[in-house]
Motif scaffolding. Structure first.
Motif, PDB file in Angstrom:
ATOM      1  N   LEU A   1       0.726  -1.164  -0.122  1.00 16.01           N
ATOM      2  CA  LEU A   1       0.057  -0.153   0.164  1.00 16.01           C
ATOM      3  C   LEU A   1       0.710   1.191  -0.009  1.00 16.01           C
ATOM      4  CD1 LEU A   1      -2.789  -1.035   2.437  1.00 16.01           C
ATOM      5  CD2 LEU A   1      -2.976  -0.616   0.309  1.00 16.01           C
ATOM      6  N   ILE A   2       1.882   1.179   0.974  1.00 14.11           N
ATOM      7  CA  ILE A   2       2.823   2.316   0.853  1.00 14.11           C
ATOM      8  C   ILE A   2       3.477   2.345  -0.391  1.00 14.11           C
ATOM      9  CG2 ILE A   2       4.947   3.410   2.081  1.00 14.11           C
ATOM     10  CD1 ILE A   2       3.539   2.420   4.423  1.00 14.11           C
ATOM     11  N   ALA A   3       3.925   1.768  -1.025  1.00 15.10           N
ATOM     12  CA  ALA A   3       4.644   1.672  -2.234  1.00 15.10           C
ATOM     13  C   ALA A   3       3.820   2.260  -3.368  1.00 15.10           C
ATOM     14  CB  ALA A   3       5.252   0.524  -2.697  1.00 15.10           C
ATOM     15  N   ALA A   4       2.705   1.786  -3.465  1.00 18.67           N
ATOM     16  CA  ALA A   4       1.614   2.240  -4.383  1.00 18.67           C
ATOM     17  C   ALA A   4       1.469   3.609  -4.323  1.00 18.67           C
ATOM     18  CB  ALA A   4       0.446   1.337  -4.482  1.00 18.67           C
ATOM     19  N   ALA A   5       1.193   3.949  -2.807  1.00 14.10           N
ATOM     20  CA  ALA A   5       0.791   5.480  -2.560  1.00 14.10           C
ATOM     21  C   ALA A   5       1.943   6.358  -3.139  1.00 14.10           C
ATOM     22  CB  ALA A   5       0.538   5.702  -1.100  1.00 14.10           C
ATOM     23  N   LEU A   6       3.108   5.872  -2.818  1.00 15.95           N
ATOM     24  CA  LEU A   6       4.221   6.667  -3.448  1.00 15.95           C
ATOM     25  C   LEU A   6       4.497   6.749  -4.766  1.00 15.95           C
ATOM     26  CD1 LEU A   6       7.089   5.699  -0.774  1.00 15.95           C
ATOM     27  CD2 LEU A   6       5.886   8.056  -1.001  1.00 15.95           C
ATOM     28  N   GLU A   7       3.947   5.585  -5.414  1.00 13.06           N
ATOM     29  CA  GLU A   7       3.965   5.853  -6.857  1.00 13.06           C
ATOM     30  C   GLU A   7       2.892   6.713  -7.524  1.00 13.06           C
ATOM     31  OE1 GLU A   7       3.549   1.617  -8.204  1.00 13.06           O
ATOM     32  OE2 GLU A   7       5.351   1.043  -7.424  1.00 13.06           O
ATOM     33  N   GLN A   8       1.904   6.652  -7.043  1.00 12.19           N
ATOM     34  CA  GLN A   8       0.682   7.423  -7.507  1.00 12.19           C
ATOM     35  C   GLN A   8       0.996   8.973  -7.002  1.00 12.19           C
ATOM     36  OE1 GLN A   8      -3.611   6.167  -6.516  1.00 12.19           O
ATOM     37  NE2 GLN A   8      -2.479   4.390  -5.602  1.00 12.19           N
ATOM     38  N   ALA A   9       1.643   9.250  -5.675  1.00  9.87           N
ATOM     39  CA  ALA A   9       1.970  10.735  -5.568  1.00  9.87           C
ATOM     40  C   ALA A   9       2.961  11.292  -6.473  1.00  9.87           C
ATOM     41  CB  ALA A   9       2.523  10.679  -4.117  1.00  9.87           C
ATOM     42  N   CYS A  10       4.050  10.200  -6.643  1.00 13.47           N
ATOM     43  CA  CYS A  10       5.277  10.731  -7.696  1.00 13.47           C
ATOM     44  C   CYS A  10       4.531  10.973  -9.146  1.00 13.47           C
ATOM     45  CB  CYS A  10       6.295   9.703  -7.613  1.00 13.47           C
ATOM     46  SG  CYS A  10       7.035   9.918  -5.884  1.00 13.47           S
ATOM     47  N   ALA A  11       3.773  10.083  -9.710  1.00 17.17           N
ATOM     48  CA  ALA A  11       2.957  10.361 -10.863  1.00 17.17           C
ATOM     49  C   ALA A  11       2.296  11.781 -10.804  1.00 17.17           C
ATOM     50  CB  ALA A  11       2.272   9.122 -11.075  1.00 17.17           C
ATOM     51  N   ARG A  12       1.748  12.042 -10.036  1.00 15.10           N
ATOM     52  CA  ARG A  12       0.830  13.307  -9.717  1.00 15.10           C
ATOM     53  C   ARG A  12       1.933  14.277  -9.597  1.00 15.10           C
ATOM     54  NH1 ARG A  12      -3.325  15.144  -4.830  1.00 15.10           N
ATOM     55  NH2 ARG A  12      -3.339  17.472  -5.370  1.00 15.10           N
ATOM     56  N   LEU A  13       2.856  14.178  -9.266  1.00 13.71           N
ATOM     57  CA  LEU A  13       4.005  15.390  -9.155  1.00 13.71           C
ATOM     58  C   LEU A  13       4.773  15.322 -10.273  1.00 13.71           C
ATOM     59  CD1 LEU A  13       4.991  14.973  -5.409  1.00 13.71           C
ATOM     60  CD2 LEU A  13       3.391  16.916  -6.484  1.00 13.71           C
ATOM     61  N   GLY A  14       4.800  14.195 -11.288  1.00 16.49           N
ATOM     62  CA  GLY A  14       5.538  14.299 -12.287  1.00 16.49           C
ATOM     63  C   GLY A  14       7.068  14.051 -12.099  1.00 16.49           C
ATOM     64  N   ARG A  15       7.394  13.321 -11.054  1.00 14.90           N
ATOM     65  CA  ARG A  15       8.821  12.761 -10.712  1.00 14.90           C
ATOM     66  C   ARG A  15       8.931  11.242 -10.419  1.00 14.90           C
ATOM     67  NH1 ARG A  15      10.321  13.632  -4.482  1.00 14.90           N
ATOM     68  NH2 ARG A  15      11.391  11.600  -5.082  1.00 14.90           N
ATOM     69  N   GLU A  16      10.146  10.878 -10.702  1.00 13.98           N
ATOM     70  CA  GLU A  16      10.655   9.650 -10.238  1.00 13.98           C
ATOM     71  C   GLU A  16      10.291   9.166  -8.992  1.00 13.98           C
ATOM     72  OE1 GLU A  16      14.025   7.919 -12.837  1.00 13.98           O
ATOM     73  OE2 GLU A  16      14.721  10.040 -12.558  1.00 13.98           O
ATOM     74  N   VAL A  17      10.284   7.778  -8.803  1.00 14.27           N
ATOM     75  CA  VAL A  17       9.883   7.401  -7.610  1.00 14.27           C
ATOM     76  C   VAL A  17      11.354   7.006  -6.941  1.00 14.27           C
ATOM     77  CG1 VAL A  17       8.738   5.744  -6.063  1.00 14.27           C
ATOM     78  CG2 VAL A  17       7.825   6.417  -8.166  1.00 14.27           C
ATOM     79  N   VAL A  18      12.141   7.942  -6.740  1.00 11.52           N
ATOM     80  CA  VAL A  18      13.585   7.494  -6.173  1.00 11.52           C
ATOM     81  C   VAL A  18      13.783   8.666  -4.944  1.00 11.52           C
ATOM     82  CG1 VAL A  18      15.821   7.806  -6.802  1.00 11.52           C
ATOM     83  CG2 VAL A  18      14.266   6.915  -8.662  1.00 11.52           C
ATOM     84  N   PHE A  19      14.419   8.130  -4.024  1.00 10.68           N
ATOM     85  CA  PHE A  19      14.812   8.992  -2.944  1.00 10.68           C
ATOM     86  C   PHE A  19      15.955   9.049  -2.329  1.00 10.68           C
ATOM     87  CE2 PHE A  19      10.274   7.747  -3.084  1.00 10.68           C
ATOM     88  CZ  PHE A  19       9.607   8.966  -2.748  1.00 10.68           C
ATOM     89  N   ALA A  20      16.585  10.062  -1.879  1.00  6.50           N
ATOM     90  CA  ALA A  20      18.074  10.087  -1.665  1.00  6.50           C
ATOM     91  C   ALA A  20      18.132   9.296  -0.071  1.00  6.50           C
ATOM     92  CB  ALA A  20      18.749  11.464  -1.699  1.00  6.50           C
ATOM     93  N   HIS A  21      17.326   9.757   0.730  1.00 11.45           N
ATOM     94  CA  HIS A  21      17.163   9.233   1.994  1.00 11.45           C
ATOM     95  C   HIS A  21      15.815   9.146   2.859  1.00 11.45           C
ATOM     96  CE1 HIS A  21      18.623  10.043   6.785  1.00 11.45           C
ATOM     97  NE2 HIS A  21      18.369   8.857   6.309  1.00 11.45           N
ATOM     98  N   GLY A  22      15.556   7.972   3.172  1.00  5.33           N
ATOM     99  CA  GLY A  22      14.291   7.560   3.662  1.00  5.33           C
ATOM    100  C   GLY A  22      14.444   7.253   4.932  1.00  5.33           C
ATOM    101  N   VAL A  23      13.308   7.697   5.795  1.00  3.03           N
ATOM    102  CA  VAL A  23      13.272   7.315   7.247  1.00  3.03           C
ATOM    103  C   VAL A  23      12.242   6.533   7.681  1.00  3.03           C
ATOM    104  CG1 VAL A  23      13.138   8.229   9.725  1.00  3.03           C
ATOM    105  CG2 VAL A  23      14.376   9.569   8.060  1.00  3.03           C
ATOM    106  N   ASP A  24      12.364   5.339   8.114  1.00  9.79           N
ATOM    107  CA  ASP A  24      11.364   4.361   8.329  1.00  9.79           C
ATOM    108  C   ASP A  24      11.105   4.426   9.825  1.00  9.79           C
ATOM    109  OD1 ASP A  24       9.724   1.980   8.393  1.00  9.79           O
ATOM    110  OD2 ASP A  24      11.163   0.735   7.458  1.00  9.79           O
TER     111      ASP A  24
END
Length: 313
Positions: A135-158
């Motif tokens: 669910l979180i992976a899909a949400a980030l994919e949709q959010a990035c698509a909306r923003l027109g950016r790649e699903v790539v991050f320099a530093h993630g905090v879990d």
């Protein structure tokens, strides 16, 4: 989690009291809460300092509808163990949700719960059809698509990383991965995955407080905010730690009423209106909010939400 689940307090030191505790637990499991409560109250006179006895007495009295008696017993348990490893504060909060006499879900309770659960955690979630990582992976994919950016991050905090199940799913898109969890045993298992560049044992808000502003471009939490009542502190610190435009993704359990509800599973459910409001108050632009269940209970999906938001300027 009942007193029976915690191996920290195995004996009162009095074999007769220990036998009565076992009998009372059996009576309670059979649905005979009144006799269990009577037996425990008698045993309490012989072992006034035995924590599991008072906790189980609270459960038995609550099952009979004796709210005043249950409150007394849980308060006694909380006084005996201020760290509240059995969750007496949460039980008090359930008995009197409009009052603040209970401590809610203490760090000691959550730590104890998951320290014991760690080796069975992944298998248990598989049986519950856990879908948080997807669910979180899909949400980030949709959010990035909306923003027109790649699903790539320099530093993630879990946040509340557990054994690293969400981290496994997101690691290919994250350059550097940090995680925090209250449970040392869960962190030890997360380390074995070899995915995280940094892992810490501790409270998620305190962990964020200790990080510099703009330290990350992604903060995420899978099935972790259900152990928090007020989401404002963790969202405020997440915003501070995120760089401008950084993304936040998380799941919550939800309910049809207003505000925040402590469910009988001792997990908080957050109303959608509450989550939307606190995100806006803490400076996030909501990108995605969808109804989605992360897990099942007794074969039924638990109502939930998956959200993605962007830190405002």
């Amino acid at each position: 989690m009942s007193a029976a689940a915690v191996p920290l307090f195995l004996t009162s030191g009095d074999a007769a009291v220990d036998r009565r505790l076992d009998w009372a637990r059996a009576l309670l499991n059979e649905g005979n809460a009144a006799d269990a409560a009577a037996l425990l109250a008698e045993a309490g006179e012989r072992a006034p300092e035995f924590l599991p006895l008072w906790f189980l007495l609270g459960e038995a009295r609550a099952a009979t509808g004796d709210v005043a008696g249950a409150t007394e017993a849980f308060r006694r348990a909380l006084a005996l163990d201020p760290e509240d490893r059995l969750g007496a504060g949460a039980q008090l909060a359930r008995l009197a949700p409009a009052q603040k006499g209970g401590a809610g879900l203490s760090a000691g309770y959550v730590r104890t719960l998951f320290d014991q659960y760690a080796t069975r955690f992944d298998a248990a979630l598989a049986r519950l059809d856990y879908r948080g990582p997807e669910l979180i992976a899909a949400a980030l994919e949709q959010a990035c698509a909306r923003l027109g950016r790649e699903v790539v991050f320099a530093h993630g905090v879990d946040l509340g990383c557990g054994t690293g199940l969400v981290g496994v799913r997101l690691a290919p898109q994250v350059g550097r991965l940090s995680g925090v969890d209250l449970s040392p045993n869960m962190i030890a298992l997360a380390k074995e995955r070899g995915l995280y560049d940094e892992l810490a044992v501790g409270d998620m808000v305190a962990f964020l407080v200790g990080r510099p502003a703009g330290d990350a471009d992604l903060v995420f939490a899978g099935d972790a905010f259900c152990y928090l009542d007020d989401l404002a502190p963790v969202l405020a610190e997440s915003r501070r730690v995120l760089e401008p435009g950084g993304l936040l993704a998380f799941t919550v359990e939800t309910h049809a009423g207003p505000g925040v509800l402590l469910r009988d599973t001792l997990r908080y459910a957050h109303a959608q209106a509450y989550v939307r409001s606190v995100l806006a108050d803490e400076g996030f632009e909501l990108l995605l909010c969808e109804a989605a269940s992360t897990r099942t209970e007794k074969g039924e999906p638990v109502p939930g939400l998956v959200l993605a938001a962007r830190r405002g300027a």
